[in-house]
Design a protein around this motif. Structure first.
Motif, PDB file in Angstrom:
ATOM      1  N   TYR A  38      32.470  80.937  29.036  1.00 59.10           N
ATOM      2  CA  TYR A  38      31.994  79.594  28.718  1.00 59.10           C
ATOM      3  C   TYR A  38      30.592  79.385  29.298  1.00 59.10           C
ATOM      4  O   TYR A  38      30.245  79.950  30.339  1.00 59.10           O
ATOM      5  CB  TYR A  38      32.936  78.539  29.306  1.00 59.10           C
ATOM      6  CG  TYR A  38      34.375  78.702  28.913  1.00 59.10           C
ATOM      7  CD1 TYR A  38      34.753  78.856  27.585  1.00 59.10           C
ATOM      8  CD2 TYR A  38      35.379  78.705  29.883  1.00 59.10           C
ATOM      9  CE1 TYR A  38      36.083  78.996  27.226  1.00 59.10           C
ATOM     10  CE2 TYR A  38      36.711  78.847  29.533  1.00 59.10           C
ATOM     11  CZ  TYR A  38      37.060  79.003  28.210  1.00 59.10           C
ATOM     12  OH  TYR A  38      38.379  79.145  27.876  1.00 59.10           O
ATOM     13  N   LYS A  39      29.818  78.554  28.634  1.00 63.71           N
ATOM     14  CA  LYS A  39      28.459  78.283  29.111  1.00 63.71           C
ATOM     15  C   LYS A  39      28.355  76.963  29.850  1.00 63.71           C
ATOM     16  O   LYS A  39      27.447  76.767  30.657  1.00 63.71           O
ATOM     17  CB  LYS A  39      27.479  78.301  27.934  1.00 63.71           C
ATOM     18  CG  LYS A  39      27.191  79.695  27.408  1.00 63.71           C
ATOM     19  CD  LYS A  39      25.943  79.701  26.544  1.00 63.71           C
ATOM     20  CE  LYS A  39      25.514  81.129  26.230  1.00 63.71           C
ATOM     21  NZ  LYS A  39      24.208  81.169  25.534  1.00 63.71           N
ATOM     22  N   THR A  40      29.289  76.052  29.551  1.00 64.53           N
ATOM     23  CA  THR A  40      29.218  74.733  30.178  1.00 64.53           C
ATOM     24  C   THR A  40      30.622  74.232  30.509  1.00 64.53           C
ATOM     25  O   THR A  40      31.622  74.733  29.986  1.00 64.53           O
ATOM     26  CB  THR A  40      28.560  73.695  29.251  1.00 64.53           C
ATOM     27  OG1 THR A  40      29.415  73.510  28.100  1.00 64.53           O
ATOM     28  CG2 THR A  40      27.184  74.147  28.799  1.00 64.53           C
ATOM     29  N   LYS A  41      30.679  73.231  31.374  1.00 69.19           N
ATOM     30  CA  LYS A  41      31.950  72.600  31.717  1.00 69.19           C
ATOM     31  C   LYS A  41      32.561  71.952  30.480  1.00 69.19           C
ATOM     32  O   LYS A  41      33.789  71.994  30.292  1.00 69.19           O
ATOM     33  CB  LYS A  41      31.708  71.552  32.803  1.00 69.19           C
ATOM     34  CG  LYS A  41      32.954  70.854  33.294  1.00 69.19           C
ATOM     35  CD  LYS A  41      32.630  69.917  34.459  1.00 69.19           C
ATOM     36  CE  LYS A  41      33.892  69.289  35.020  1.00 69.19           C
ATOM     37  NZ  LYS A  41      33.577  68.418  36.195  1.00 69.19           N
ATOM     38  N   ILE A  42      31.726  71.384  29.636  1.00 68.26           N
ATOM     39  CA  ILE A  42      32.233  70.725  28.430  1.00 68.26           C
ATOM     40  C   ILE A  42      32.905  71.736  27.506  1.00 68.26           C
ATOM     41  O   ILE A  42      33.985  71.475  26.949  1.00 68.26           O
ATOM     42  CB  ILE A  42      31.076  70.002  27.701  1.00 68.26           C
ATOM     43  CG1 ILE A  42      30.583  68.833  28.542  1.00 68.26           C
ATOM     44  CG2 ILE A  42      31.518  69.537  26.317  1.00 68.26           C
ATOM     45  CD1 ILE A  42      29.347  68.148  27.978  1.00 68.26           C
ATOM     46  N   GLU A  43      32.295  72.917  27.350  1.00 70.66           N
ATOM     47  CA  GLU A  43      32.893  73.954  26.514  1.00 70.66           C
ATOM     48  C   GLU A  43      34.218  74.440  27.109  1.00 70.66           C
ATOM     49  O   GLU A  43      35.216  74.574  26.404  1.00 70.66           O
ATOM     50  CB  GLU A  43      31.936  75.126  26.354  1.00 70.66           C
ATOM     51  CG  GLU A  43      32.478  76.219  25.431  1.00 70.66           C
ATOM     52  CD  GLU A  43      31.553  77.410  25.301  1.00 70.66           C
ATOM     53  OE1 GLU A  43      31.717  78.191  24.344  1.00 70.66           O
ATOM     54  OE2 GLU A  43      30.654  77.571  26.158  1.00 70.66           O
ATOM     55  N   ALA A  44      34.242  74.672  28.416  1.00 70.30           N
ATOM     56  CA  ALA A  44      35.451  75.161  29.073  1.00 70.30           C
ATOM     57  C   ALA A  44      36.591  74.160  28.936  1.00 70.30           C
ATOM     58  O   ALA A  44      37.755  74.538  28.738  1.00 70.30           O
ATOM     59  CB  ALA A  44      35.170  75.441  30.541  1.00 70.30           C
ATOM     60  N   LYS A  59      37.446  72.355  26.622  1.00 69.77           N
ATOM     61  CA  LYS A  59      38.119  72.386  25.325  1.00 69.77           C
ATOM     62  C   LYS A  59      39.340  73.312  25.345  1.00 69.77           C
ATOM     63  O   LYS A  59      40.203  73.233  24.469  1.00 69.77           O
ATOM     64  CB  LYS A  59      37.142  72.850  24.238  1.00 69.77           C
ATOM     65  CG  LYS A  59      35.973  71.906  23.999  1.00 69.77           C
ATOM     66  CD  LYS A  59      35.019  72.483  22.967  1.00 69.77           C
ATOM     67  CE  LYS A  59      33.815  71.587  22.746  1.00 69.77           C
ATOM     68  NZ  LYS A  59      32.857  72.178  21.767  1.00 69.77           N
ATOM     69  N   ASP A  83      28.698  75.087  34.996  1.00 69.29           N
ATOM     70  CA  ASP A  83      28.329  76.253  34.193  1.00 69.29           C
ATOM     71  C   ASP A  83      29.537  76.890  33.484  1.00 69.29           C
ATOM     72  O   ASP A  83      29.404  77.952  32.870  1.00 69.29           O
ATOM     73  CB  ASP A  83      27.655  77.303  35.080  1.00 69.29           C
ATOM     74  CG  ASP A  83      26.328  76.810  35.642  1.00 69.29           C
ATOM     75  OD1 ASP A  83      25.557  76.203  34.870  1.00 69.29           O
ATOM     76  OD2 ASP A  83      26.074  77.016  36.842  1.00 69.29           O
ATOM     77  N   GLY A  84      30.699  76.245  33.584  1.00 70.98           N
ATOM     78  CA  GLY A  84      31.868  76.720  32.860  1.00 70.98           C
ATOM     79  C   GLY A  84      32.713  77.750  33.589  1.00 70.98           C
ATOM     80  O   GLY A  84      33.672  78.283  33.014  1.00 70.98           O
TER      81      GLY A  84
END
Length: 352
Positions: free
Chosen positions: A138-144, A146, A79-80
């Protein structure tokens, strides 16, 4: 304290310098010191050392560590949210609800250390760092990912401030004040003159392994070394003075007494304090000092060491507090003591 000196102190206190990542503050320290040092030295640990009288055979090493305690990111969840461990002596209870600056690999980002609302049960009584997390939005691990990666560091997001034109309050006075003090001692001695070589070191890694102090002393091979650090003041509500001693802000520099400390260096410091009509305080370090002095002492054939400390309230909390007067007096004490050295002094306790 003159305004230019105060501005430099505040600049150091405003600069993130987590243990293991002190490069930014060291560059600022070098930029300041190079105007009056005869030499600037650096080493593979990351220490910055300003030198005057580099050809003198009697060498005095002053060490004030520039690193501060920090958080180190050890997991990013789906979840970031950022989870973390400690880089140095982080107190979990003091961290709850604080803003932090995450020094991400891509850019600095602001986060908050989340806490379970009291309405939902709050935190358990025995919580630890593993129960806390950083929310950067952040909303997701992928966003974080970055912006942040495993091993990135975070420091509390606070600004240094002056209280009543008397005290300085901020993050990481332990021990950017020491890094400031050794620079100011070198600055004043460069104008005043002295008979010995002086090596003012802004050391790294004290809060984690004291490796910077070892590198500094091993490289300089000093005749004597003095660690300039902080110690616990006991002049605020809730402190047991019978257990922890009586140390006050505005009470003067603190000298250590104990097995690691060279008696003759302490006598020189006490003689100087009497000359200046300056009060000094004492702390006990029976076995170890818990400072850079411990590592410097054990380099080469062994180095006589002493420890001069600044009284500090609320150590390792998000906002520590110390006295501008104590800072000025510690600088004056060290400048006068070193300026009075002839370079012929024996530090052997068995010699007169």
């Amino acid at each position: 304290m003159e305004q230019a000196n105060r501005d430099f102190l505040m600049e150091l206190l405003d600069t993130p310098s987590p243990s293991s990542n002190e490069m930014e503050i060291q560059k600022k320290w070098i930029n300041y010191v190079q105007d009056f040092a005869d030499e600037i030295r650096t080493d593979n640990a990351g220490n910055a050392i300003g030198v005057i009288n580099p050809n003198a055979s009697f060498k005095v090493l002053l060490a004030g560590h520039c690193d501060e305690i920090a958080l180190v990111i050890n997991r990013i969840d789906e979840d970031g949210f950022l989870h973390f461990d400690k880089m140095g002596g982080i107190n979990p209870k003091a961290a709850v609800g604080m803003k932090v600056t995450v020094l991400g690999f891509n850019e600095e980002v602001t986060g908050v250390i989340g806490v379970n609302a009291q309405h939902h049960g709050g935190l358990k009584d025995d919580f630890g760092l593993e129960d806390l997390f950083i929310d950067c939005g952040y909303k997701t691990k992928i966003e974080a990912a970055k912006f942040v990666q495993i091993g990135d560091l975070a420091v509390y997001k606070t600004e240094p401030e002056i209280l009543m034109d008397r005290y300085v309050a901020g993050r990481g006075l332990d021990n950017r004040t020491g890094s400031f003090i050794v620079a100011e001692v070198l600055k004043r001695l460069s104008k005043k003159g002295c008979n010995v070589g002086v090596y003012a070191a802004s050391t790294v890694n004290e809060e984690t392994n004291m490796g910077g102090a070892y590198f500094a002393a091993a490289g300089v091979e000093p005749t004597m070394a003095i660690a300039c650090d902080v110690t616990f003041s006991t002049d605020y509500p809730g402190v047991n003075k019978n257990k922890h001693g009586d140390i006050t802000l505005d009470g003067g520099p603190v000298l250590a007494k104990g097995a690691p400390i060279n008696i003759k260096i302490n006598k020189l410091l006490e003689k100087t304090a009497r000359k200046l009509n300056m009060a000094v305080q004492y702390e006990l370090t029976p076995r170890m000092t818990g400072t850079d002095a411990d590592k410097m002492r054990l380099t080469g054939p062994g180095v006589p060491v002493s420890l001069v400390s600044l009284p500090l309230r609320y150590m390792h909390s998000p906002v520590e507090t110390s006295s501008l007067r104590d800072i000025d007096e510690e600088i004056e004490l060290l400048v006068t003591m070193i300026a009075d050295l002839t370079g012929e002094e024996s530090l052997n306790p068995l010699e007169d």
